[in-house]
Design an enzyme around this catalytic site. Structure first.
Site, PDB file in Angstrom:
ATOM      1  N   ARG A   1       4.048  -3.982   4.134  1.00  0.00           N
ATOM      2  CA  ARG A   1       3.038  -4.013   3.076  1.00  0.00           C
ATOM      3  C   ARG A   1       1.764  -4.708   3.549  1.00  0.00           C
ATOM      4  O   ARG A   1       0.657  -4.351   3.142  1.00  0.00           O
ATOM      5  CB  ARG A   1       3.601  -4.640   1.799  1.00  0.00           C
ATOM      6  CG  ARG A   1       2.699  -4.490   0.591  1.00  0.00           C
ATOM      7  CD  ARG A   1       3.412  -4.766  -0.729  1.00  0.00           C
ATOM      8  NE  ARG A   1       4.130  -3.620  -1.249  1.00  0.00           N
ATOM      9  CZ  ARG A   1       3.625  -2.721  -2.089  1.00  0.00           C
ATOM     10  NH1 ARG A   1       2.384  -2.829  -2.541  1.00  0.00           N
ATOM     11  NH2 ARG A   1       4.344  -1.697  -2.497  1.00  0.00           N
TER      12      ARG A   1
ATOM     13  N   GLU B   1       1.381  -7.789  -9.709  1.00  0.00           N
ATOM     14  CA  GLU B   1       0.924  -8.428  -8.482  1.00  0.00           C
ATOM     15  C   GLU B   1      -0.576  -8.306  -8.191  1.00  0.00           C
ATOM     16  O   GLU B   1      -1.169  -9.250  -7.661  1.00  0.00           O
ATOM     17  CB  GLU B   1       1.693  -7.866  -7.276  1.00  0.00           C
ATOM     18  CG  GLU B   1       3.174  -8.169  -7.287  1.00  0.00           C
ATOM     19  CD  GLU B   1       3.924  -7.288  -6.298  1.00  0.00           C
ATOM     20  OE1 GLU B   1       4.056  -6.073  -6.558  1.00  0.00           O
ATOM     21  OE2 GLU B   1       4.349  -7.802  -5.261  1.00  0.00           O
TER      22      GLU B   1
END
Ligand code: MTE
Ligand code: MOS
Length: 790
Positions: free
Chosen positions: A319, A728
């Site tokens: 990520r 997030e």
């Protein structure tokens, strides 16, 4: 069935309802895992024996003295494990280790009738260690080539072509710290063997199915013999995606061996010294810009500090690599990612899951290079935004790239950026010892798990014959408001008021094979599954209603507890009456729902594909004021505009945006983890193991003005009721706080020079940055950003 994003008239999604547990939270009535133990008789308490070495071999262990301590019932050791002695999914995390891998590593657990008995018993366990050489800092690990797991490379274009003849080339290094989750509720588990011989575990876990899997393999049982329930968590923030499994397994093992319920709750020091944190990173980079300031090439090596075991370090790195572009198109890319193994806690998921680390690298580069390119940081950022039709380095088209520009432009206006920039300049000219900084930064964050299989979810919806509704889904509640949203989704899909819907705790025997509630996808996935279940029920009910109302089933409407023919709300019947009739006609009134995100594919080795369903966008402006004598600063004002699609629940989303920003700013400005890197007796010990030494954002650090807005008319097709994930992405808006501090520190020196800033930018770090700026007086460039083409 209706399309996924379409909202029916009168539905409750989009209503600003409070968190379903808000009243319980603030009155103390909300129960957490560790509140449940007192209801059981004969409860045992677990306490660890933590090793006092960063790296050592256990050479002798004698538990007999512990058993002499009054109230101690049992000491759990490796010899007691009937199944696999491992707490993770990678096979590198022995539950009872013979080799200590970090300072504080638990080697055995003591069970006692009281916490004190267990604690005193743990003190009485005799363990001898043979200390081994240890690696604490990421530098030492890199020098020793101590790496773990797969290394991966993200590539696009031709990096040599990118640098060849580029107008501007810079290179540098950047190292930044990790972050302690500091959820209010520490890790906790409670286990017992129930009346049918089933192992029942209450766990504060974001991933009940994996907690079940690990507990089962430790016990040598099959998944069907173990049930895990998560009532709610007092915060997870990624720290309970993988870390809870071992503690649940200890409690379960203890209850199997003693026949008594076992509770385990880490105190704050244990949680801080034993559980993983956000990965610190080291980056070495080289970047090329063309004449106009457009990015041409980025070459970088990212090294994360994974700690002692692999845990989630590989997907976290993936990520990070997938977010090193953030909002910017870079034609030629070659970024290498590797994971250092050190003798520290096993670093893990933390809100953003590597995304923040990747993004911070490019934002740091732009912040440092803008003055060298003779431009302003916000203009350099804007110039490099993705344009519609462009794709990320991993090959995913950036859908709705134009939203980023819209959002940016709107925020510059609502945040009065240009005027305030002038004000800041005027202020700085007039104040030699106090400087202000103003910065705007964007966020583009990919939504979905990179690991494609995780992008599925299940739900169970029951309509009882009195018309009341009970829903269950695979997601967990950690304060983020998922349950609130799911109640709204069910009420909307069934056309009933929210008050008719009750939500039962998440359990693996209700909805199996669930994914972690993570990657911000909880609402997308579980909402899709709940909507699917509700629609199955509604379809059956429509058939019954059509007969009673004398219309075609497709023309039956469900709204706010009424069921009526399309266009004739006056000719309707009560939802409850319809359910009653349907029951008597022997209609199935419950359903299992399922959802899988369509259109995803990802090649983990090639780092290529379309891993994300869509991108969440946002931008933030932060203004700070820095004192030149101490480096102390305060946040004067924050303005945020976040794209949450059409919000499912605006109060929840505002809370997520505010909390995310503050948590991100905390990571980058206040929170500093320090390990003892000396060769003394405490080598490897976490020095910051309490709130007294680990500085969290508190009320006094809140922005004095905090304006948060959600983008309007932002329907995301293909997602439940047109919404977007929010959990997030806002964390990374905190980068604007760091960039504002950079601007303020730079204002202490002459213009046009690069300004470095350590991360976290604590007052101490800011002081050294501005001190550095003050000493330049137009002389040579400090630091390591060098113009490689000089
Ligand atoms: N908000 C609160 N209050 N508490 C949390 O623990 N975790 C964050 C975010 N927001 C968290 C939170 C993280 S790391 C994620 S991945 C998402 O919530 C998970 O929930 P969602 O998928 O339902 O958004
Ligand atoms: Mo969140 S870091 O994906 O649990």
């Amino acid at each position: 069935m209706t399309s996924l994003h379409e909202r029916p008239f009168g539905g409750t999604v989009g209503d600003a309802v409070p968190h379903e547990s808000a009243t319980a939270h603030v009155t103390g009535h909300a129960l957490y895992t560790d509140d449940l133990g007192v209801r059981l008789s004969n409860l045992l308490h677990a306490w660890p024996v933590q090793a006092p070495h960063a790296h050592a071999r256990v050479t002798r262990m004698d538990t007999s003295q512990a058993l002499n301590v009054s109230g101690v019932v049992r000491v759990l050791t490796a010899a007691d494990v009937p199944g696999t002695n491992d707490a993770g999914v990678k096979g590198d995390e022995p539950l009872f280790p013979t080799e200590v891998m970090y300072h504080g590593h638990p080697v055995v657990w003591v069970l006692g009738d009281s916490i004190d008995a267990a604690r005193l018993g743990a003190l009485a366990v005799e363990v001898e260690y043979e200390p081994l050489p240890s690696l604490i800092s990421i530098h030492d690990a890199i020098a020793a080539e101590s790496f773990q797991g797969a290394q991966s490379t993200l590539r696009r274009g031709d990096i040599h072509l990118g640098f060849e003849g580029a107008a501007h080339t810079f290179e540098g290094e950047f190292e930044f710290g990790g972050q302690e989750h500091f959820y209010l509720e520490t890790n906790a588990a409670l286990a017992y063997v129930d009346e049918a011989g089933q192992i029942f575990i209450q766990s504060s876990t974001q991933h009940p199915s994996e907690t079940q899997e690990i507990a089962a393999h430790v016990l040598g049982l099959e998944a069907a013999q173990v049930t895990v329930q998560c009532l709610r968590m007092g915060g997870g923030f990624g720290g309970k995606e993988m870390q809870p499994h071992g503690y649940a397994a200890i409690a379960a093992l203890g209850s199997v061996l003693t026949g008594r319920p076992v509770r385990l709750r880490l105190n704050r020091t244990q949680d801080m010294t034993m559980t993983g944190k956000r990965h610190p990173f080291h980056a070495r980079w080289k970047v090329a810009f063309d004449e106009s300031g457009k990015l041409r090439a980025l070459q970088a090596t990212l090294t994360s500090d994974g700690g002692w075991s692999l845990d989630l370090s590989e997907p976290v790195m993936a990520r990070a690599l997938c977010h090193i572009d953030n909002a910017y198109y870079i034609p030629h890319v070659e970024v290498h990612g590797r994971i250092a193994r050190t003798n520290k806690t096993s670093q893990t998921a933390f809100r953003g899951f590597g995304g923040p680390q990747g993004m911070l690298v490019i934002e740091d580069i732009l912040g440092r290079c803008a003055p060298l390119l003779g431009t302003q940081a916000h203009e350099l950022r804007r110039l490099n935004f993705y344009q519609p039709g462009e794709a990320t380095p991993y090959g995913q088209p950036v859908r709705h790239a134009e939203r980023l520009e819209d959002l940016w432009a709107q925020l510059l206006v609502s945040g009065n950026f240009e005027n305030r920039q002038r004000e800041v300049r005027a202020f700085n000219d007039a104040h030699p010892h106090t400087k202000r900084g103003l910065a705007i930064t964007p966020v583009k964050f990919g939504i979905s798990f990179n690991f494609t299989a995780y992008n599925q979810a299940g739900a169970l919806v029951h309509v009882y014959k009195d018309g009341s509704v009970l829903i269950n889904h695979g997601g967990t509640e950690m304060g983020q408001g998922l349950h609130t949203k799911m109640i709204q989704v069910a009420a909307t899909a069934l056309g009933v008021p929210v008050g008719w819907v009750r939500l039962a705790p998440t359990r693996t025997d209700k909805v199996p094979n669930t994914s972690a509630t993570a990657a911000s996808s909880g609402a997308d996935l579980n909402g899709g599954a709940i909507k699917n279940a509700c629609e199955q029920i509604k379809e059956r009910l429509s058939g019954v209603a059509a007969g009673a109302l004398g219309v075609h089933p497709n023309d039956v409407r469900f709204e706010e507890g009424l069921v009526f023919p399309l266009g004739h709300p006056d000719k309707g019947m009560d939802f409850k009456a319809l359910v009653h009739d349907a029951y008597h006609l022997r209609t199935q009134l419950w359903a299992a729902g399922f959802y899988r995100t369509p259109g995803l594919h990802w090649d983990r080795v090639a780092m290529h594909g379309e891993p994300f369903k869509y991108f969440a966008y946002g931008a933030a402006i932060t203004e700070v004021e820095v004192d030149g004598f101490s480096g102390l600063y305060r946040t004067r004002r924050v303005d945020i505009l976040q794209d949450v699609g059409d919000s499912l629940s605006p109060l929840i989303d505002l809370g997520q945006v505010e909390g995310g920003y503050v948590q991100g700013a905390g990571w980058l400005t206040l929170e500093e983890l320090r390990w003892d890197e000396s060769d003394g007796p405490n080598r490897g010990r976490l020095s910051t193991q309490a709130a007294s030494t680990y500085k969290l954002p508190s009320f006094s650090e809140m922005p004095e003005v905090f304006n948060v807005a959600l983008m309007e008319r932002a329907t995301e097709s293909g997602v439940v009721y047109g919404s977007k994930a929010v959990g997030e992405p806002p964390l990374m808006l905190g980068i604007s706080a760091r960039e504002a501090l950079r601007q303020a520190a730079a204002a202490f020196g002459p213009a046009g020079r690069t300004q470095e800033l350590a991360s976290p930018a604590t007052p101490e770090a800011v002081f050294w940055a501005l001190e550095n700026a003050r000493q330049v007086h137009g002389a040579a460039q400090p630091g390591n950003v060098v113009a490689a083409d000089d």
